[in-house]
Write an enzyme that holds these catalytic residues in place. Structure first.
Site, PDB file in Angstrom:
ATOM      1  N   CYS A 116       0.731  -1.362   0.034  1.00  0.00           N
ATOM      2  CA  CYS A 116      -0.019   0.109  -0.023  1.00  0.00           C
ATOM      3  C   CYS A 116       0.866   1.240   0.098  1.00  0.00           C
ATOM      4  CB  CYS A 116      -0.903  -0.054   1.236  1.00  0.00           C
ATOM      5  SG  CYS A 116      -2.295  -1.387   1.095  1.00  0.00           S
ATOM      6  N   HIS A 256      -3.279   7.663   1.910  1.00  0.00           N
ATOM      7  CA  HIS A 256      -3.678   6.124   1.627  1.00  0.00           C
ATOM      8  C   HIS A 256      -4.957   6.016   1.905  1.00  0.00           C
ATOM      9  CE1 HIS A 256      -4.092   2.024   0.965  1.00  0.00           C
ATOM     10  NE2 HIS A 256      -3.625   1.579   2.313  1.00  0.00           N
ATOM     11  N   ASN A 286     -10.057  -0.078   0.022  1.00  0.00           N
ATOM     12  CA  ASN A 286      -8.267  -0.054   0.180  1.00  0.00           C
ATOM     13  C   ASN A 286      -7.997  -0.720  -1.232  1.00  0.00           C
ATOM     14  OD1 ASN A 286      -5.766  -0.626   0.435  1.00  0.00           O
ATOM     15  ND2 ASN A 286      -5.911  -1.042   2.665  1.00  0.00           N
TER      16      ASN A 286
END
Length: 331
Positions: A116, A256, A286
Protein backbone atom coordinates in the site's frame (compact mmCIF):
# COMPACT_ATOMS: atom_id res chain seq x y z
CA UNK A 1 25.65 22.40 -7.49
CA UNK A 2 21.96 21.54 -7.36
CA UNK A 3 19.90 22.13 -10.50
CA UNK A 4 16.77 24.23 -10.21
CA UNK A 5 14.89 21.55 -12.14
CA UNK A 6 12.50 19.43 -10.14
CA UNK A 7 10.37 16.46 -11.04
CA UNK A 8 6.72 17.43 -11.28
CA UNK A 9 3.45 15.69 -12.06
CA UNK A 10 2.19 16.86 -15.45
CA UNK A 11 -0.58 14.32 -16.03
CA UNK A 12 -2.80 11.93 -14.06
CA UNK A 13 -5.09 9.06 -14.99
CA UNK A 14 -7.04 6.12 -13.58
CA UNK A 15 -8.15 2.63 -14.49
CA UNK A 16 -11.19 1.63 -12.43
CA UNK A 17 -13.31 -1.51 -12.88
CA UNK A 18 -17.00 -0.96 -13.55
CA UNK A 19 -18.35 -3.61 -11.17
CA UNK A 20 -19.38 -2.27 -7.77
CA UNK A 21 -19.84 -4.47 -4.70
CA UNK A 22 -21.71 -2.67 -1.94
CA UNK A 23 -21.83 -3.49 1.73
CA UNK A 24 -25.39 -4.68 1.19
CA UNK A 25 -24.09 -7.15 -1.41
CA UNK A 26 -21.64 -8.48 1.17
CA UNK A 27 -24.43 -8.90 3.68
CA UNK A 28 -25.76 -11.64 1.40
CA UNK A 29 -22.43 -13.49 1.41
CA UNK A 30 -21.00 -13.19 4.91
CA UNK A 31 -22.06 -12.45 8.48
CA UNK A 32 -21.74 -8.66 8.44
CA UNK A 33 -23.83 -5.51 8.12
CA UNK A 34 -23.51 -2.22 6.29
CA UNK A 35 -23.60 -0.39 9.62
CA UNK A 36 -20.75 -2.51 11.05
CA UNK A 37 -18.53 -1.88 8.01
CA UNK A 38 -19.24 1.85 7.73
CA UNK A 39 -18.79 2.50 11.45
CA UNK A 40 -15.42 0.78 11.61
CA UNK A 41 -13.95 1.63 8.21
CA UNK A 42 -15.97 4.29 6.40
CA UNK A 43 -16.28 1.98 3.39
CA UNK A 44 -19.64 1.72 1.62
CA UNK A 45 -18.63 0.05 -1.64
CA UNK A 46 -15.62 -1.14 -3.63
CA UNK A 47 -14.76 -1.96 -7.26
CA UNK A 48 -13.90 -5.50 -8.36
CA UNK A 49 -12.23 -6.43 -11.64
CA UNK A 50 -13.85 -9.15 -13.78
CA UNK A 51 -11.98 -12.45 -14.24
CA UNK A 52 -10.58 -11.55 -17.69
CA UNK A 53 -8.96 -8.31 -16.45
CA UNK A 54 -5.43 -8.37 -15.02
CA UNK A 55 -3.42 -5.74 -13.18
CA UNK A 56 -1.59 -4.68 -16.36
CA UNK A 57 -4.94 -3.97 -18.05
CA UNK A 58 -6.02 -1.50 -15.38
CA UNK A 59 -2.51 -0.05 -15.29
CA UNK A 60 -2.46 0.47 -19.06
CA UNK A 61 -5.87 2.16 -18.92
CA UNK A 62 -4.58 4.57 -16.27
CA UNK A 63 -1.40 5.15 -18.29
CA UNK A 64 -3.31 6.06 -21.46
CA UNK A 65 -5.39 8.62 -19.58
CA UNK A 66 -2.36 10.12 -17.82
CA UNK A 67 -0.53 10.46 -21.14
CA UNK A 68 -3.54 12.13 -22.72
CA UNK A 69 -3.88 14.59 -19.83
CA UNK A 70 -0.14 15.34 -19.98
CA UNK A 71 -0.18 15.87 -23.74
CA UNK A 72 2.51 13.21 -24.14
CA UNK A 73 2.86 10.21 -26.43
CA UNK A 74 3.92 6.77 -25.26
CA UNK A 75 7.09 7.09 -27.34
CA UNK A 76 8.21 9.98 -25.11
CA UNK A 77 8.22 7.80 -21.97
CA UNK A 78 11.73 6.66 -21.07
CA UNK A 79 10.99 4.86 -17.77
CA UNK A 80 7.98 2.97 -16.41
CA UNK A 81 7.69 2.10 -12.71
CA UNK A 82 4.72 0.01 -11.62
CA UNK A 83 4.00 -0.28 -7.91
CA UNK A 84 2.00 -3.46 -7.35
CA UNK A 85 1.63 -6.38 -4.98
CA UNK A 86 -0.59 -8.26 -7.43
CA UNK A 87 1.41 -8.66 -10.66
CA UNK A 88 -0.09 -10.43 -13.66
CA UNK A 89 2.45 -13.22 -13.13
CA UNK A 90 5.61 -13.82 -11.04
CA UNK A 91 7.70 -12.65 -13.99
CA UNK A 92 8.24 -10.78 -16.24
CA UNK A 93 7.31 -7.53 -14.55
CA UNK A 94 3.90 -5.96 -14.96
CA UNK A 95 5.74 -2.81 -16.07
CA UNK A 96 7.07 -4.67 -19.12
CA UNK A 97 3.55 -5.84 -19.95
CA UNK A 98 2.29 -2.25 -19.65
CA UNK A 99 5.13 -1.05 -21.86
CA UNK A 100 3.97 -3.41 -24.61
CA UNK A 101 0.28 -2.54 -24.15
CA UNK A 102 0.78 1.21 -24.51
CA UNK A 103 3.61 1.11 -27.07
CA UNK A 104 6.26 2.82 -24.95
CA UNK A 105 9.03 1.23 -27.01
CA UNK A 106 11.85 3.45 -25.69
CA UNK A 107 11.12 2.95 -21.98
CA UNK A 108 12.97 0.92 -19.39
CA UNK A 109 10.51 -0.82 -17.09
CA UNK A 110 10.41 -2.42 -13.65
CA UNK A 111 8.04 -3.25 -10.79
CA UNK A 112 8.27 -2.15 -7.18
CA UNK A 113 6.51 -3.86 -4.27
CA UNK A 114 5.91 -1.88 -1.09
CA UNK A 115 2.23 -2.92 -1.08
CA UNK A 116 0.00 0.00 0.00
CA UNK A 117 3.02 2.32 0.29
CA UNK A 118 4.09 1.36 -3.22
CA UNK A 119 2.99 4.46 -5.10
CA UNK A 120 4.74 6.82 -2.69
CA UNK A 121 7.92 4.72 -2.91
CA UNK A 122 7.72 4.73 -6.72
CA UNK A 123 6.96 8.46 -6.91
CA UNK A 124 9.92 9.45 -4.75
CA UNK A 125 12.37 7.13 -6.53
CA UNK A 126 11.17 8.26 -9.96
CA UNK A 127 11.46 11.91 -8.89
CA UNK A 128 15.13 11.37 -8.10
CA UNK A 129 15.65 9.82 -11.52
CA UNK A 130 14.20 12.90 -13.19
CA UNK A 131 16.07 15.41 -11.00
CA UNK A 132 19.42 13.79 -11.75
CA UNK A 133 18.70 14.05 -15.46
CA UNK A 134 18.86 10.29 -15.95
CA UNK A 135 15.28 10.27 -17.30
CA UNK A 136 13.08 12.97 -18.77
CA UNK A 137 9.61 11.49 -18.81
CA UNK A 138 8.62 8.82 -16.29
CA UNK A 139 5.35 6.93 -16.04
CA UNK A 140 4.58 5.97 -12.44
CA UNK A 141 1.67 3.61 -11.84
CA UNK A 142 0.07 2.18 -8.72
CA UNK A 143 -2.12 -0.80 -9.58
CA UNK A 144 -3.57 -3.71 -7.62
CA UNK A 145 -6.30 -6.32 -7.91
CA UNK A 146 -6.56 -7.35 -4.28
CA UNK A 147 -9.90 -9.07 -4.84
CA UNK A 148 -7.85 -12.03 -6.15
CA UNK A 149 -6.01 -12.28 -2.81
CA UNK A 150 -9.02 -11.82 -0.54
CA UNK A 151 -10.59 -14.68 1.39
CA UNK A 152 -14.25 -13.90 0.74
CA UNK A 153 -15.21 -15.96 3.78
CA UNK A 154 -13.15 -13.80 6.15
CA UNK A 155 -15.39 -10.92 7.17
CA UNK A 156 -12.52 -9.11 8.91
CA UNK A 157 -10.62 -8.58 5.64
CA UNK A 158 -12.88 -9.12 2.63
CA UNK A 159 -14.87 -5.95 3.35
CA UNK A 160 -11.76 -3.77 3.20
CA UNK A 161 -10.25 -4.16 -0.25
CA UNK A 162 -10.99 -3.15 -3.83
CA UNK A 163 -9.32 -3.04 -7.24
CA UNK A 164 -7.99 -0.19 -9.33
CA UNK A 165 -5.07 1.66 -10.88
CA UNK A 166 -3.79 5.21 -10.97
CA UNK A 167 -0.96 6.76 -12.96
CA UNK A 168 1.05 9.96 -13.12
CA UNK A 169 3.52 11.36 -15.62
CA UNK A 170 6.66 12.89 -14.09
CA UNK A 171 8.79 15.35 -16.04
CA UNK A 172 11.18 18.22 -15.31
CA UNK A 173 9.46 21.37 -14.06
CA UNK A 174 10.84 24.66 -12.82
CA UNK A 175 10.90 25.56 -9.15
CA UNK A 176 8.91 26.19 -7.04
CA UNK A 177 6.74 23.41 -8.50
CA UNK A 178 7.19 19.65 -8.33
CA UNK A 179 8.03 17.01 -5.76
CA UNK A 180 9.59 19.03 -2.94
CA UNK A 181 10.53 16.31 -0.46
CA UNK A 182 10.02 12.67 0.38
CA UNK A 183 10.50 10.31 3.31
CA UNK A 184 10.41 6.50 3.07
CA UNK A 185 10.63 3.92 5.85
CA UNK A 186 10.26 0.25 6.66
CA UNK A 187 10.23 -2.14 9.60
CA UNK A 188 10.56 -5.73 8.44
CA UNK A 189 9.91 -7.09 11.93
CA UNK A 190 6.28 -6.16 11.31
CA UNK A 191 5.94 -8.50 8.33
CA UNK A 192 3.76 -11.01 10.24
CA UNK A 193 1.11 -8.36 10.92
CA UNK A 194 -0.11 -8.19 7.33
CA UNK A 195 0.85 -10.59 4.58
CA UNK A 196 -0.05 -13.24 2.04
CA UNK A 197 1.98 -16.17 3.43
CA UNK A 198 1.84 -18.59 0.52
CA UNK A 199 2.60 -18.43 -3.17
CA UNK A 200 6.30 -17.63 -2.98
CA UNK A 201 9.46 -19.63 -2.35
CA UNK A 202 8.87 -19.90 1.40
CA UNK A 203 5.53 -21.63 1.06
CA UNK A 204 4.81 -22.68 -2.53
CA UNK A 205 1.23 -23.26 -3.58
CA UNK A 206 -0.17 -26.75 -3.00
CA UNK A 207 -3.66 -28.20 -2.58
CA UNK A 208 -3.18 -28.16 1.20
CA UNK A 209 -2.01 -24.54 1.23
CA UNK A 210 -4.97 -23.47 -0.89
CA UNK A 211 -7.42 -25.44 1.28
CA UNK A 212 -6.10 -23.55 4.32
CA UNK A 213 -6.45 -20.22 2.49
CA UNK A 214 -2.78 -19.46 3.07
CA UNK A 215 -2.65 -17.78 -0.35
CA UNK A 216 -5.03 -15.04 0.85
CA UNK A 217 -4.58 -11.88 2.92
CA UNK A 218 -3.82 -12.48 6.60
CA UNK A 219 -4.07 -9.48 8.91
CA UNK A 220 -3.77 -8.75 12.61
CA UNK A 221 -6.13 -5.83 12.39
CA UNK A 222 -5.73 -4.16 15.77
CA UNK A 223 -1.94 -4.05 15.54
CA UNK A 224 -2.02 -2.74 11.96
CA UNK A 225 -4.51 -0.07 12.98
CA UNK A 226 -2.33 1.04 15.88
CA UNK A 227 0.74 1.23 13.63
CA UNK A 228 -1.10 3.16 10.92
CA UNK A 229 -2.60 5.74 13.29
CA UNK A 230 0.88 6.56 14.58
CA UNK A 231 2.92 6.46 11.39
CA UNK A 232 0.65 8.38 9.01
CA UNK A 233 0.87 11.63 10.92
CA UNK A 234 4.53 11.19 11.87
CA UNK A 235 5.85 10.62 8.35
CA UNK A 236 3.75 13.51 7.00
CA UNK A 237 5.32 15.83 9.58
CA UNK A 238 8.80 14.55 8.69
CA UNK A 239 8.28 15.19 4.97
CA UNK A 240 6.91 18.68 5.59
CA UNK A 241 9.88 19.52 7.81
CA UNK A 242 12.22 18.29 5.07
CA UNK A 243 10.43 20.54 2.57
CA UNK A 244 10.50 23.49 4.96
CA UNK A 245 6.72 23.88 4.82
CA UNK A 246 4.52 24.20 7.94
CA UNK A 247 1.36 22.05 8.10
CA UNK A 248 -0.88 25.12 7.97
CA UNK A 249 0.31 25.76 4.39
CA UNK A 250 -0.94 22.36 3.17
CA UNK A 251 -3.75 22.87 0.68
CA UNK A 252 -4.75 19.22 0.49
CA UNK A 253 -3.77 16.12 2.46
CA UNK A 254 -4.10 12.96 0.34
CA UNK A 255 -3.61 9.87 2.52
CA UNK A 256 -3.77 6.20 1.64
CA UNK A 257 -7.44 5.28 1.70
CA UNK A 258 -7.58 2.33 4.09
CA UNK A 259 -9.82 3.40 6.95
CA UNK A 260 -11.60 6.67 7.74
CA UNK A 261 -10.56 6.55 11.40
CA UNK A 262 -6.88 6.28 10.43
CA UNK A 263 -7.31 9.21 8.02
CA UNK A 264 -8.99 11.32 10.71
CA UNK A 265 -6.21 10.56 13.21
CA UNK A 266 -3.53 11.63 10.71
CA UNK A 267 -5.39 14.86 9.94
CA UNK A 268 -5.61 15.58 13.65
CA UNK A 269 -1.85 15.05 14.01
CA UNK A 270 -1.33 17.75 11.35
CA UNK A 271 -4.06 19.93 12.85
CA UNK A 272 -5.83 19.95 9.48
CA UNK A 273 -9.61 20.27 9.18
CA UNK A 274 -11.25 17.46 7.21
CA UNK A 275 -12.18 20.00 4.51
CA UNK A 276 -8.50 19.93 3.53
CA UNK A 277 -8.30 16.14 3.51
CA UNK A 278 -9.24 14.11 0.43
CA UNK A 279 -11.38 11.07 1.17
CA UNK A 280 -12.80 8.51 -1.26
CA UNK A 281 -12.42 5.35 0.85
CA UNK A 282 -16.21 5.17 1.02
CA UNK A 283 -16.42 4.47 -2.74
CA UNK A 284 -13.32 2.36 -3.40
CA UNK A 285 -12.17 0.76 -0.16
CA UNK A 286 -8.47 -0.01 0.12
CA UNK A 287 -7.01 -0.31 -3.39
CA UNK A 288 -3.44 -0.69 -2.10
CA UNK A 289 -0.86 0.99 -4.38
CA UNK A 290 -3.66 2.45 -6.52
CA UNK A 291 -5.23 4.31 -3.59
CA UNK A 292 -3.20 7.53 -3.66
CA UNK A 293 -2.96 8.03 -7.45
CA UNK A 294 -6.73 7.46 -7.80
CA UNK A 295 -7.25 10.09 -5.09
CA UNK A 296 -4.80 12.45 -6.83
CA UNK A 297 -6.70 12.11 -10.08
CA UNK A 298 -10.07 12.72 -8.45
CA UNK A 299 -8.78 15.69 -6.46
CA UNK A 300 -7.46 17.23 -9.69
CA UNK A 301 -10.61 16.41 -11.67
CA UNK A 302 -12.81 17.95 -8.95
CA UNK A 303 -10.77 21.15 -8.91
CA UNK A 304 -9.47 20.57 -5.41
CA UNK A 305 -5.85 20.72 -6.65
CA UNK A 306 -4.88 23.93 -8.41
CA UNK A 307 -1.59 25.34 -9.63
CA UNK A 308 0.58 26.34 -6.68
CA UNK A 309 -1.26 24.22 -4.13
CA UNK A 310 0.79 22.22 -1.63
CA UNK A 311 -0.31 18.59 -1.36
CA UNK A 312 0.99 15.87 0.93
CA UNK A 313 0.58 12.23 -0.08
CA UNK A 314 1.09 9.61 2.65
CA UNK A 315 0.99 5.84 2.51
CA UNK A 316 1.48 2.90 4.85
CA UNK A 317 1.33 -0.80 4.22
CA UNK A 318 2.56 -4.31 4.71
CA UNK A 319 6.24 -4.77 5.24
CA UNK A 320 5.76 -2.79 7.33
CA UNK A 321 6.35 0.19 5.03
CA UNK A 322 5.48 3.87 5.00
CA UNK A 323 6.23 7.00 3.03
CA UNK A 324 5.23 10.59 2.32
CA UNK A 325 5.91 13.12 -0.42
CA UNK A 326 5.26 16.85 -0.47
CA UNK A 327 4.19 18.28 -3.83
CA UNK A 328 3.59 21.75 -5.18
CA UNK A 329 1.00 21.23 -7.87
CA UNK A 330 1.83 22.78 -11.22
CA UNK A 331 -1.12 22.36 -13.57
Amino acid sequence: MRSNVRAGIIGVGVGIPEKVITNHDLEQRIDTTDEWIVTRTGIRERRVAPPHIATSDLAAQAAHQALQNAGKSAEEIDLIVVATATPDMPWPSTACLVQAKIGATKAAAFDLNAVCSGFVYALWIAAQAVETGAYRCVLVIGADILSRQVNWEDRATCVLFGDGAGAVILAPVEEPYGVLAGVLGADGTGAPLLNVPAGGTREPLSPEVIARKRHTIQMRGREVFKFAVTIMGEVAVQALEKAGIPPEEVSLFIPHQANIRIIQAAAERLNLPMERVFVNVDRYGNTSAASIPIALYEAWAQGRLKKGDVAVVVGFGAGLTWGACVLRWMY
